[in-house]
Design an enzyme around this catalytic site. Structure first.
Site, PDB file in Angstrom:
ATOM      1  N   LYS A 121     -10.974 -14.892  21.719  1.00  0.00           N
ATOM      2  CA  LYS A 121      -9.960 -15.697  21.048  1.00  0.00           C
ATOM      3  C   LYS A 121      -8.900 -14.789  20.420  1.00  0.00           C
ATOM      4  CE  LYS A 121      -9.961 -19.442  17.535  1.00  0.00           C
ATOM      5  NZ  LYS A 121     -10.885 -20.227  16.671  1.00  0.00           N
ATOM      6  N   SER A 160     -10.749 -25.096  16.937  1.00  0.00           N
ATOM      7  CA  SER A 160      -9.577 -24.332  17.280  1.00  0.00           C
ATOM      8  C   SER A 160      -9.779 -23.345  18.425  1.00  0.00           C
ATOM      9  CB  SER A 160      -9.084 -23.556  16.045  1.00  0.00           C
ATOM     10  OG  SER A 160     -10.029 -22.575  15.637  1.00  0.00           O
ATOM     11  N   SER A 174     -15.006 -25.212  15.062  1.00  0.00           N
ATOM     12  CA  SER A 174     -14.089 -24.603  16.017  1.00  0.00           C
ATOM     13  C   SER A 174     -14.747 -23.903  17.190  1.00  0.00           C
ATOM     14  CB  SER A 174     -13.156 -23.633  15.301  1.00  0.00           C
ATOM     15  OG  SER A 174     -12.272 -24.338  14.463  1.00  0.00           O
TER      16      SER A 174
END
Length: 578
Positions: free
Chosen positions: A118, A197, A221
């Site tokens: 990420k 997320s 997330s």
């Protein structure tokens, strides 16, 4: 549902969405002819990391071939998926080096395997931006977990898109949107939302853009994008993976963790990145509880004799979405029983104590400034000014660059900046929030002699909505399905596994345990996965219509229809009066 409980439900789900919910022409025919996932006759989608290692040891495939396969997939699919922000310029050279190392007898667990992390995890040689132009071009050195993955032999192939600032910037927001990366789209149905997320990380794993991915979670997330994209995600116990070098929301809840297509690969990745980090005091507590090889806990008989609680209350509204999710939950429970588990249904985790959002707001103000001061230096190539060093600087950047950072607002940033940061009052809010949830989980497990608690991870993916006044779920958060708050607030472990589909949209089931319970949860999840084999690869279908969930009408569309009907009736009444 009482009005007080409904208000609590809406606030809880709004918070979860804020935190959890970050080539078009070439894809048109994919529903009928999805992209090939085979290399040298090997179906990469269906092959685990240990199997890949054996295949590479026997020279059936090598790292260069595997890396080239994923680079082709990214070129082919990413223009529509927007799951990858950056591709490593050194990936091919690293693959060549990995193949050479293997010929010399190197057998590290991730040797030559491309992993995508990420874009809030510091990774040397690639920008780390949290999706924001405010950090464009910022290239700090490797975070501790990136160092560990590389030490295990992994090739960090690129950086995954995310909900900007881990979905802690605006309200409302669209999960998976960032200024730099655009809107991430989920691969099962392209106009549906991938949740967040760690949106890009979930899509990377599901769409075979890397062997596996790394996400981060403050609340939901990792598990929500894993569930929504039909893959496995592990949210580790706080302190199992170092947080140093990861763009934060709050050190009290943040952790990175693995996202993969199966429990085996998630277990391999989990062990590869554990370790005590002198720059993260929380990791010292893992001594005696952490393992470098979690595959030893993959047990196809783990459910036999296990006691599993079912948590329903507050994870979804049965009046609104029960008809969609309860049949899937019922099949999940039946599968657990068929594997020999005793199911205690219902059980309940009380999340009503404290103020999670209030704690996160004041913690974020301090923690983001600490990250910026520590890792972000020099001038931003976009603004040609010094990089932001405080939350107020980030707000100012967004205001100065609406063409890059619009259309979403900065409401969460502003609320956080209005606090005093980590002062005594902030610490008191945290103390009133986390210990009660830890006690609730501990007591529930002990009182019922439970090995784990299960709850639905997510509902079917909703249509992505770029209206800045509505965002996720068209602003109707009461339709949200999620159970991430228990493990997130407590800092305990959970793992989500695919459990069903609604009109082709994946749903996951989360196994929740106590502190350092990763070994037990991995065993239970693996047994369930092997008994059910729910996951199927995505078909990249363009759309299935705009119903919020299949079988649940879009509430915004319903309201429009009701307004139109009322206006039409009013016109008829006026006509009759005339």
């Amino acid at each position: 549902m009482s009005s007080r409980l409904r208000r609590s439900f809406v606030l809880t789900t709004l918070l979860a969405l804020l935190l959890a919910v970050s080539g078009a022409a070439a894809l048109t025919g994919h529903a009928a002819n999805p992209p090939n996932t085979k290399v040298a006759g090997i179906d990469i989608d269906a092959t685990t990391i240990p199997q890949l290692q054996k295949l590479m040891d026997s020279h059936r495939i090598n790292s260069v071939e595997l890396t080239n396969f994923y680079l082709r997939r990214i070129r082919q699919l990413n223009p529509e998926l927007n799951a990858v922000i950056t591709v490593s310029p050194t990936a091919h050279a690293e693959a060549l080096a990995a193949d050479k190392a293997r010929r010399s007898g190197d057998h590290r667990p991730l040797l030559g395997l491309p992993i995508i992390v990420k874009d809030n995890v510091n990774t040397a040689g690639m920008p780390t931006t949290a999706g924001s132009w405010a950090l464009a071009g910022s290239t700090p050195g490797d975070a501790f977990i990136a160092q560990k993955l590389k030490a295990a032999g992994a090739i960090i192939l690129g950086k995954a898109n995310l909900s900007e600032w881990a979905n802690f910037r605006s309200a409302p927001s669209s999960s998976g949107w960032s200024g730099i990366g655009g809107q991430t789209n989920m691969p099962y149905v392209l106009d549906r939302n991938p949740c967040g997320s760690s949106s890009g990380s979930g899509v990377v794993a599901a769409a075979d853009l890397a062997v596996a991915a790394v996400g981060t979670e403050t609340d939901g997330s990792i598990v929500c994008p894993s569930g929504a994209n039909g893959v496995v995600g592990i949210k580790p116990t706080l302190g199992l993976w170092s947080r140093a070098g990861v763009i934060p929301i709050s050190a009290n809840q943040d952790t990175a963790g693995p996202i993969a297509r199966n429990v085996t690969d998630a277990a391999v990745l989990l062990g590869a990145a554990t370790g005590v980090d002198s720059h993260d005091a929380a990791t010292a507590a893992q001594a005696g509880h952490a393992f470098t090889d979690y595959t030893q806990f993959l047990d196809a008989n783990a459910l036999k004799g296990a006691r599993i609680g079912v948590w329903r209350a507050g994870t979804y509204d049965p009046a609104l979405v029960g008809s969609v999710v309860e049949p899937i939950l019922a099949r999940t429970i039946a599968a657990l029983k068929a594997q020999g588990a005793t199911v205690v249904d219902p059980t309940n985790i009380d999340l009503s104590a404290g103020d999670e959002l209030g704690a996160l707001l004041c913690e974020f103000k301090s923690d983001i400034a600490t990250y910026l001061h520590t890792y972000v230096h020099g001038a931003n190539p976009v603004s040609h000014q010094a990089y932001p060093q405080t939350l107020a600087d980030l707000i100012a950047f967004d205001a100065a660059h609406p063409n890059l950072e619009g259309p979403w607002n900065d409401l969460i940033f502003q609320l956080a900046d209005a606090t005093n940061g980590r002062d005594a009052a902030c610490a008191a809010v945290r103390q009133a929030t986390t210990p009660p949830v830890q006690a609730a989980i501990d007591q529930l497990l002990a009182a019922n002699h439970l090995d784990a608690i299960i709850a639905l991870t997510n509902g079917p993916a909703w249509p992505t909505n770029d209206n800045p006044n509505e965002g996720d779920l068209n602003g109707h958060f009461e339709y949200f399905v999620g159970s991430s708050g228990a493990a997130a607030v407590s800092g305990y472990a959970d793992i989500t596994v695919p459990t069903g589909y609604d009109a082709g949209l994946p749903l996951g089931i989360t196994f929740i345990g106590g502190r350092w319970e990763e070994p037990r949860l991995i065993g239970l999840a693996y047994d369930y996965e092997q008994a059910t084999h729910v996951r199927v690869p995505p078909l990249f279908i363009p759309t299935i219509g705009d119903a919020l969930f299949p079988g649940v009408p879009n509430p915004a569309a319903l309201m429009r229809a009701q307004r139109q009907q009322a206006a039409h009736g009013q016109r008829d009444l006026v006509a009759r009066l005339r």
